[in-house]
Design an enzyme around this catalytic site. Structure first.
Site, short mmCIF file in Angstrom:
data_model
loop_
_atom_site.label_atom_id
_atom_site.label_comp_id
_atom_site.label_asym_id
_atom_site.label_seq_id
_atom_site.Cartn_x
_atom_site.Cartn_y
_atom_site.Cartn_z
N SER A 18 -30.84 -69.79 21.85
CA SER A 18 -30.73 -71.44 21.97
C SER A 18 -28.83 -71.37 21.75
O SER A 18 -27.97 -70.69 22.98
CB SER A 18 -30.65 -72.04 20.40
OG SER A 18 -30.53 -73.65 20.36
N HIS A 21 -33.11 -73.38 25.20
CA HIS A 21 -33.22 -74.40 25.16
C HIS A 21 -32.08 -75.12 25.27
O HIS A 21 -31.26 -75.06 25.80
CB HIS A 21 -32.26 -75.41 23.50
CG HIS A 21 -33.43 -74.79 22.32
ND1 HIS A 21 -33.25 -73.49 21.39
CD2 HIS A 21 -34.88 -74.72 22.36
CE1 HIS A 21 -34.55 -73.65 20.44
NE2 HIS A 21 -35.42 -73.56 21.07
N ASP A 74 -35.53 -72.11 15.08
CA ASP A 74 -36.98 -71.99 16.25
C ASP A 74 -36.34 -70.09 15.95
O ASP A 74 -36.21 -69.79 16.55
CB ASP A 74 -36.96 -72.93 17.49
CG ASP A 74 -37.67 -72.74 18.95
OD1 ASP A 74 -39.13 -72.30 17.85
OD2 ASP A 74 -37.60 -73.11 19.77
#
Ligand SMILES: C[S@@+](CC[C@H](N)C(=O)[O-])C[C@H]1O[C@@H](n2cnc3c(N)ncnc32)[C@H](O)[C@@H]1O
EC number: 3.1.1.61
Lengths: 277, 191
Positions: free
Chosen positions: B12, B39, B132
């Site tokens: 991310s 992401h 996550d």
């Protein structure tokens, strides 16, 4: 967190559940992509706090209300208005002008979910002054979502995003003129809903029921295996007029299917095909 | 120990630099496939694929539904879809609810890969600002997968890798200077 370590169904147990669904309820999920199905079923089993596979199986076989919940939870109903703005721009600029020449425009949204896609289409048709002579058939396997299409009410907190999507798709009006805000809900103009015809239709087992100039089936076949995709595509082929259009989701394709030779992709980056044979 | 069949990389905020460091080390004599769950905002932006292609001998492509998993290919999760893996080693896409506010979610792909690949899976979790990936790493670990986490001290955004190192044992902590160890693990199957 104790609850995390709960039940996790094995592949064999999933198989048993799928067999039960066919045998007891007449619903066939055998040809769905297993990875997603398994994830959804295990999520449901965890949320509903079943302690054993036997308990879950018994409930699913014998409790029709619970079976209804199962279908609602296992199908993925996530949707959006004007999702993939470029796609809607192509519809607006390239497809609707072709449809405009027909005396009656018939469109089928297969796997319409809660109707955001159908209302987006109704808005496009109205702006192209075609809505009065159009019929939008909206079908889904999940009866609960069809009720929502009927109501035409969507969450208010999505409207800012949908309005941005609408503008990016080439919309020129004030998006908020299409709905009335009621607390946290946006109720869409009843004129838009008037041309929508709802039906429970299962792409696994039901057959063609009309002929259309445009069929949209977006992000539904990603949940099907190759064999079931092939069935659905044949069904669409049977339901499309010559020179009709078939629109799929942004990551789906017709390319490897047996009907592909009868179709030509219209705008290369958008997933829209025209029936040429 | 057999070498790994698949590497799933989850990243991310701040993870691109590390991905760009890893990629040049992947050589076509390794029979491995890579899935990259990043992401990001929009799939219409193809610059990521271009950027990555310049750094690797592997083919780089965004996942199309039912893509077969082939060696020497780096599959990028498309924006707004979760990526899952089927038993026949094809990729499935799924637009279901966001997980940890993310779609694609790293957890979803780690868990699915763990289910299919077990011991021949390597998971790499990189820099990021949310939670996550940790749940997925646990699933991978339970199935015998090899767990690599970027050293939080060297990550641009430490939260995500930090969560991992706090919550489970990690097989290798990755930083800028031990790429050779990572590659050794890749070739030999274990550290
Ligand atoms: C992810 S939604 C897609 C909604 C909309 N087409 C869109 O693109 O935003 C998938 C829908 O397909 C429906 N569906 C799944 N299996 C089906 C089947 N066998 N027949 C008809 N609809 C089905 C689900 O109930 C769900 O509402």
């Amino acid at each position: 967190m104790n609850s995390e370590a709960l039940l996790d169904l094995s592949d064999g147990e999933i198989e048993i559940v799928l067999n039960d669904l066919v045998e007891v309820h007449g619903y066939d999920f055998m040809n769905y992509s297993r990875a997603s199905l398994k994830r959804r079923i295990n999520r449901l089993v965890a949320n509903d706090k079943f302690l054993s596979f036997a308990e879950f199986r018994y409930r699913l076989r014998n409790d029709d209300v619970y079976f209804k919940r199962f279908v609602e939870e296992i199908t993925v109903n996530v949707t959006e208005m004007f999702r993939d703005t470029q796609f809607y721009r192509t519809l607006r600029e390239e497809i609707l002008p072709v449809l405009a020449t027909s005396p009656l425009v018939r469109i089928w949204h297969a796997g319409c979910s809660t109707g955001e896609e159908v209302y987006s289409m109704a808005i496009l048709l109205q702006e192209a002054q075609l809505l009065h002579k159009s019929l939008l058939y909206a079908t889904d396997i999940n009866p609960a979502v069809l009720e929502k299409v009927r109501a035409g009410i969507f969450p208010m907190n999505q409207m800012k995003r949908y309005s941005e999507n609408y503008i990016l798709s080439g919309g020129k009006n004030d998006f908020s003129s299409y709905y009335i805000a009621q607390y946290n809900a946006a109720k869409f103009d009843e004129q838009l809903g008037k041309k929508i015809i709802l039906a429970n239709h299962n792409l696994v087992s039901d057959s063609s029921f009309n002929e259309f100039q445009l069929i949209l089936c977006r992000n539904v076949m990603i949940y099907f295996d190759k064999e079931l995709q092939e069935r659905a595509l044949k069904l669409f082929d049977d339901s499309l007029e010559p020179l009709g259009f078939l629109a799929l989701g942004s990551k789906e394709t017709l390319k490897f299917s047996s009907i592909s030779h009868k179709y030509r992709q219209v705008a290369n980056k958008e997933k829209i095909w025209r029936k040429i044979k | 120990m057999a070498p790994f069949d698949i590497i799933v990389i989850g990243g991310s905020a701040g993870s691109l630099a590390m991905v760009l460091q890893i990629l040049p080390h992947l050589k076509t004599d390794m029979q491995v496939s890579v899935i990259l769950v990043f992401h990001r905002r929009s799939s219409e932006d193809t610059t990521l694929i271009e950027l990555l292609s310049h750094r690797t001998e592997f083919e780089v492509k965004e996942v199309d539904e039912k893509d077969p998993i082939r060696p020497h290919v780096i599959y990028i999760a498309p924006a707004d879809y979760h990526v899952l893996i089927e038993k026949d080693h094809t990729l499935s896409l799924d637009v279901s609810e966001k997980v940890n506010f993310c779609r694609p979610s790293i957890d979803v792909t780690f868990e699915s890969a763990a289910d299919i690949y077990g011991k021949s899976l390597m998971c790499i979790l990189l820099s990021g600002a949310n939670a996550d990936g940790v749940r997925g790493l646990k699933a991978a670990r339970d199935k015998g997968g090899f767990i690599v986490v970027q050293d939080p001290a060297s990550a641009e955004v430490s939260y995500m890798p930090q969560q991992a190192t706090e919550q489970l044992p990690v097989d290798l902590l990755l930083h800028d200077n031990n790429m050779d160890v990572l590659m050794d693990c890749l070739r030999s199957g274990r550290g």
